[in-house]
Design a protein around this motif. Structure first.
Motif, PDB file in Angstrom:
ATOM      1  N   GLY A   5       0.798  -1.216   0.000  1.00  0.00           N
ATOM      2  CA  GLY A   5       0.000   0.000   0.000  1.00  0.00           C
ATOM      3  C   GLY A   5       0.833   1.268   0.000  1.00  0.00           C
ATOM      4  O   GLY A   5       0.300   2.346   0.169  1.00  0.00           O
ATOM      5  N   ARG A   6       2.148   1.108  -0.178  1.00  0.00           N
ATOM      6  CA  ARG A   6       2.982   2.298  -0.185  1.00  0.00           C
ATOM      7  C   ARG A   6       2.713   3.098  -1.457  1.00  0.00           C
ATOM      8  O   ARG A   6       2.680   2.548  -2.551  1.00  0.00           O
ATOM      9  CB  ARG A   6       4.444   1.855  -0.136  1.00  0.00           C
ATOM     10  N   ARG A   7       2.535   4.415  -1.289  1.00  0.00           N
ATOM     11  CA  ARG A   7       2.224   5.246  -2.449  1.00  0.00           C
ATOM     12  C   ARG A   7       3.498   5.617  -3.186  1.00  0.00           C
ATOM     13  O   ARG A   7       4.482   5.974  -2.579  1.00  0.00           O
ATOM     14  CB  ARG A   7       1.499   6.521  -2.000  1.00  0.00           C
ATOM     15  N   TRP A   8       3.426   5.535  -4.507  1.00  0.00           N
ATOM     16  CA  TRP A   8       4.568   5.919  -5.305  1.00  0.00           C
ATOM     17  C   TRP A   8       4.461   7.407  -5.606  1.00  0.00           C
ATOM     18  O   TRP A   8       3.387   7.922  -5.931  1.00  0.00           O
ATOM     19  CB  TRP A   8       4.593   5.143  -6.620  1.00  0.00           C
ATOM     20  N   SER A   9       5.592   8.062  -5.587  1.00  0.00           N
ATOM     21  CA  SER A   9       5.605   9.472  -5.931  1.00  0.00           C
ATOM     22  C   SER A   9       5.558   9.613  -7.459  1.00  0.00           C
ATOM     23  O   SER A   9       5.772   8.651  -8.198  1.00  0.00           O
ATOM     24  CB  SER A   9       6.885  10.115  -5.395  1.00  0.00           C
ATOM     25  N   ARG A  10       5.283  10.846  -7.912  1.00  0.00           N
ATOM     26  CA  ARG A  10       5.225  11.069  -9.359  1.00  0.00           C
ATOM     27  C   ARG A  10       6.569  10.723 -10.003  1.00  0.00           C
ATOM     28  O   ARG A  10       6.621  10.138 -11.073  1.00  0.00           O
ATOM     29  CB  ARG A  10       4.860  12.540  -9.618  1.00  0.00           C
ATOM     30  N   GLU A  33       1.912  -0.615  14.550  1.00  0.00           N
ATOM     31  CA  GLU A  33       2.083   0.785  14.139  1.00  0.00           C
ATOM     32  C   GLU A  33       3.487   1.020  13.573  1.00  0.00           C
ATOM     33  O   GLU A  33       3.654   1.701  12.565  1.00  0.00           O
ATOM     34  CB  GLU A  33       1.823   1.713  15.331  1.00  0.00           C
ATOM     35  N   LEU A  34       4.476   0.428  14.244  1.00  0.00           N
ATOM     36  CA  LEU A  34       5.857   0.586  13.761  1.00  0.00           C
ATOM     37  C   LEU A  34       6.034  -0.054  12.386  1.00  0.00           C
ATOM     38  O   LEU A  34       6.700   0.498  11.514  1.00  0.00           O
ATOM     39  CB  LEU A  34       6.838  -0.027  14.759  1.00  0.00           C
ATOM     40  N   LEU A  35       5.400  -1.211  12.210  1.00  0.00           N
ATOM     41  CA  LEU A  35       5.520  -1.889  10.915  1.00  0.00           C
ATOM     42  C   LEU A  35       4.857  -1.071   9.809  1.00  0.00           C
ATOM     43  O   LEU A  35       5.377  -0.993   8.686  1.00  0.00           O
ATOM     44  CB  LEU A  35       4.887  -3.288  10.995  1.00  0.00           C
ATOM     45  N   ALA A  36       3.719  -0.460  10.145  1.00  0.00           N
ATOM     46  CA  ALA A  36       3.033   0.365   9.149  1.00  0.00           C
ATOM     47  C   ALA A  36       3.905   1.572   8.780  1.00  0.00           C
ATOM     48  O   ALA A  36       4.018   1.930   7.608  1.00  0.00           O
ATOM     49  CB  ALA A  36       1.687   0.811   9.696  1.00  0.00           C
ATOM     50  N   ARG A  37       4.533   2.167   9.792  1.00  0.00           N
ATOM     51  CA  ARG A  37       5.405   3.321   9.518  1.00  0.00           C
ATOM     52  C   ARG A  37       6.622   2.895   8.690  1.00  0.00           C
ATOM     53  O   ARG A  37       7.060   3.610   7.798  1.00  0.00           O
ATOM     54  CB  ARG A  37       5.901   3.934  10.830  1.00  0.00           C
ATOM     55  N   LEU A  38       7.155   1.716   9.023  1.00  0.00           N
ATOM     56  CA  LEU A  38       8.312   1.217   8.279  1.00  0.00           C
ATOM     57  C   LEU A  38       7.942   0.988   6.816  1.00  0.00           C
ATOM     58  O   LEU A  38       8.709   1.321   5.904  1.00  0.00           O
ATOM     59  CB  LEU A  38       8.802  -0.094   8.916  1.00  0.00           C
ATOM     60  N   ALA A  39       6.750   0.429   6.606  1.00  0.00           N
ATOM     61  CA  ALA A  39       6.285   0.206   5.227  1.00  0.00           C
ATOM     62  C   ALA A  39       6.137   1.531   4.486  1.00  0.00           C
ATOM     63  O   ALA A  39       6.259   1.587   3.266  1.00  0.00           O
ATOM     64  CB  ALA A  39       4.958  -0.545   5.238  1.00  0.00           C
ATOM     65  N   GLY A  40       5.880   2.595   5.241  1.00  0.00           N
ATOM     66  CA  GLY A  40       5.761   3.918   4.632  1.00  0.00           C
ATOM     67  C   GLY A  40       7.099   4.609   4.456  1.00  0.00           C
ATOM     68  O   GLY A  40       7.153   5.763   4.030  1.00  0.00           O
ATOM     69  N   GLY A  41       8.182   3.915   4.806  1.00  0.00           N
ATOM     70  CA  GLY A  41       9.515   4.470   4.567  1.00  0.00           C
ATOM     71  C   GLY A  41      10.161   5.107   5.787  1.00  0.00           C
ATOM     72  O   GLY A  41      11.238   5.693   5.681  1.00  0.00           O
ATOM     73  N   ASP A  42       9.525   5.006   6.965  1.00  0.00           N
ATOM     74  CA  ASP A  42      10.079   5.621   8.177  1.00  0.00           C
ATOM     75  C   ASP A  42      11.140   4.701   8.789  1.00  0.00           C
ATOM     76  O   ASP A  42      10.817   3.699   9.432  1.00  0.00           O
ATOM     77  CB  ASP A  42       8.937   5.870   9.181  1.00  0.00           C
ATOM     78  N   ARG A  43      12.403   5.034   8.583  1.00  0.00           N
ATOM     79  CA  ARG A  43      13.500   4.171   9.033  1.00  0.00           C
ATOM     80  C   ARG A  43      13.679   4.181  10.551  1.00  0.00           C
ATOM     81  O   ARG A  43      14.308   3.286  11.101  1.00  0.00           O
ATOM     82  CB  ARG A  43      14.807   4.597   8.359  1.00  0.00           C
ATOM     83  N   LYS A  44      13.159   5.195  11.207  1.00  0.00           N
ATOM     84  CA  LYS A  44      13.290   5.227  12.666  1.00  0.00           C
ATOM     85  C   LYS A  44      12.517   4.061  13.297  1.00  0.00           C
ATOM     86  O   LYS A  44      12.864   3.568  14.364  1.00  0.00           O
ATOM     87  CB  LYS A  44      12.762   6.548  13.216  1.00  0.00           C
ATOM     88  N   SER A  45      11.462   3.654  12.622  1.00  0.00           N
ATOM     89  CA  SER A  45      10.667   2.532  13.139  1.00  0.00           C
ATOM     90  C   SER A  45      11.500   1.255  13.159  1.00  0.00           C
ATOM     91  O   SER A  45      11.315   0.397  14.027  1.00  0.00           O
ATOM     92  CB  SER A  45       9.431   2.310  12.271  1.00  0.00           C
ATOM     93  N   LEU A  46      12.394   1.133  12.181  1.00  0.00           N
ATOM     94  CA  LEU A  46      13.268  -0.044  12.127  1.00  0.00           C
ATOM     95  C   LEU A  46      14.156  -0.077  13.371  1.00  0.00           C
ATOM     96  O   LEU A  46      14.299  -1.116  14.017  1.00  0.00           O
ATOM     97  CB  LEU A  46      14.107   0.028  10.854  1.00  0.00           C
ATOM     98  N   ASP A  47      14.720   1.076  13.705  1.00  0.00           N
ATOM     99  CA  ASP A  47      15.559   1.159  14.910  1.00  0.00           C
ATOM    100  C   ASP A  47      14.768   0.775  16.159  1.00  0.00           C
ATOM    101  O   ASP A  47      15.264   0.086  17.038  1.00  0.00           O
ATOM    102  CB  ASP A  47      16.094   2.584  15.076  1.00  0.00           C
TER     103      ASP A  47
END
Lengths: 235, 197
Positions: A92-97, B16-30
């Motif tokens: 579900g990660r959104r891709w940027s343009r 919540e941390l896993l969702a943030r990690l999936a969104g690219g938040d590397r701090k969640s990995l730590d």
């Protein structure tokens, strides 16, 4: 496991009594009322609680011997390696343009490369079939201008190849030869090799095929039909 | 008198941390790493018997878990899923390298760290006793079949409930009960002199 009916009625097993001492009889996946049943039985047989209690105490004591924290000096490099990991994109990660544009550009380049490769290959196959017959497939090894197959080239030496394991899904093909491979790894054209018979080797898994007295590695499909000796004799 | 209490931010759940990690938040990995590294290390250390191999197994386990997060379906908790991956990594590593002797890099490193403390006669004695105990624990664990050893370590060292151990190993709670019972029976016999009544 749970218990058995003795002469005086139901008796919980030793495992069940230990689980009760661990406070584990309330969880899901166990018959309803099991804890109460065990407690009723223990009320009548208090002497039986000692063994289970000793098991619980062992776990408690064991936990006091837990290995200590190796310290930040051990964790820091590991954390750095994890941070450097290239993680797959999450669900579900959104891709940027920009990402979309890069992906479209990449796909376009791949299509162009594929089209050019197909055109180039067709042209070469036509050149290799001067009598007008359609070749059966692309050659594995390039041919010389005189139409003779060039000598296969070594792509790896034994020192460069180490087979650690063969996965189950790879058993549709077999790696044939001594492990690790002795000498150079040679590629052959299909018409350079004739399989007349395939017999299982001593381990009953890997057929051993030799040419000129030395083992070499090929990848052969497993669907080679076996010759039925009885049928052959009859024929 | 009115007292103003500073409210600390709520601790994020694993999900919540896993969702943030999936969104690219590397701090969640730590954060996930800090949360479970010691637990994973204890399990790996018990299964392998030394610090160096245990750290390798923890790293392998975290890398496998994080690069295969898509395989985590959420049917179990992240903790049990991670411990499954780490304990698999530890057992794989153990098979590759063989359980090393207890007196190995691990012991030397620990002794180096504790060198200053071991200068008195009492502490030397305590250090030797601790080393004897470490050897006894390792030998006792090595006596157990792999399935019992893994079950016991997940329960005793990772402090997982029977249900969680069953989830990690994909076995029934009854099987967990049985493995734990027989594992502890054997350990009690072997470690009798160390366990205070």
């Amino acid at each position: 496991m749970i218990g058995h009916d003795g002469q005086d009625g139901w008796t919980p097993s030793a495992e069940l009594l230990a689980a009760h001492a661990d406070g584990e009889l309330n969880g899901a996946g166990l018959p309803a009322g099991l804890r109460q049943r065990v407690e009723s039985w223990l009320a009548q047989h208090p002497e039986a609680a000692g063994e289970a209690e000793a098991q619980r105490r062992l776990t408690e004591w064991w936990q006091t011997t837990a290995p200590g924290d190796p310290g930040e000096g051990a964790w820091a490099p590991m954390a750095a390696r994890l941070r450097a990991l290239r993680l797959p994109p999450g669900k579900g990660r959104r891709w940027s343009r920009l990402t979309w544009l890069a992906a479209l550009g990449g796909a376009g380049a791949a299509c162009l490369w594929l089209a050019l490769t197909v055109m180039f290959t067709q042209g070469r196959q036509e050149a290799l079939a001067p009598d007008g017959q359609t070749p059966s497939g692309p050659p594995l090894v390039d041919a010389s201008p005189r139409g003779e197959a060039m000598e296969a080239f070594p792509v790896a030496t034994a020192a460069e190849v180490e087979i650690l394991s063969v996965q189950g899904e790879d058993t549709a093909t077999l790696v044939v030869g001594e492990l690790p491979v002795e000498g150079s790894l040679l590629l052959l054209q299909a018409d350079e090799l004739t399989l007349t018979n395939v017999e299982p080797a001593h381990d009953n898994m890997v057929p051993e095929i030799r040419k000129g007295g030395s083992a070499f590695m090929i990848v052969a499909p497993l669907d080679v039909e076996r010759e039925d000796p009885e049928e052959t004799n009859q024929g | 008198m009115a007292v103003a209490l500073a409210s600390s931010p709520p601790v994020p759940t694993d999900d919540e941390l896993l969702a943030r990690l999936a969104g690219g938040d590397r701090k969640s990995l730590d954060e996930l790493f800090k949360r479970y590294r010691l637990l994973a290390y204890r399990v790996a250390h018990r299964l392998l018997g030394n610090e160096a191999d245990a750290l390798d197994a923890v790293q392998d386990g975290f890398i496998k878990a994080l690069t295969h997060l898509s395989g985590f379906q959420g049917r179990s908790t992240f903790k049990t899923w991670l411990l499954r991956v780490v304990s698999n990594a530890a057992l794989d590593l153990g098979r590759q390298r063989g359980r090393r002797e207890v007196l190995s890099l691990d012991a030397s490193a620990a002794e180096e760290r504790e060198h200053v403390d071991l200068l008195t006669v009492e502490n030397v004695s305590a250090g030797l006793e601790r080393e004897d105990l470490r050897q006894a624990l390792d030998q006792a664990l090595a006596l157990l079949p792999e399935a019992q050893r893994r079950t016991f370590v997940l329960h005793a060292d990772a402090e997982l409930s029977y249900r969680e151990v069953a989830e990690v190993l994909g076995i029934s709670i009854g099987t967990v009960m049985s493995r734990l019972y027989y594992a502890r029976q054997k350990l009690r016999v072997h470690l009798e002199k160390w366990i205070k009544p």
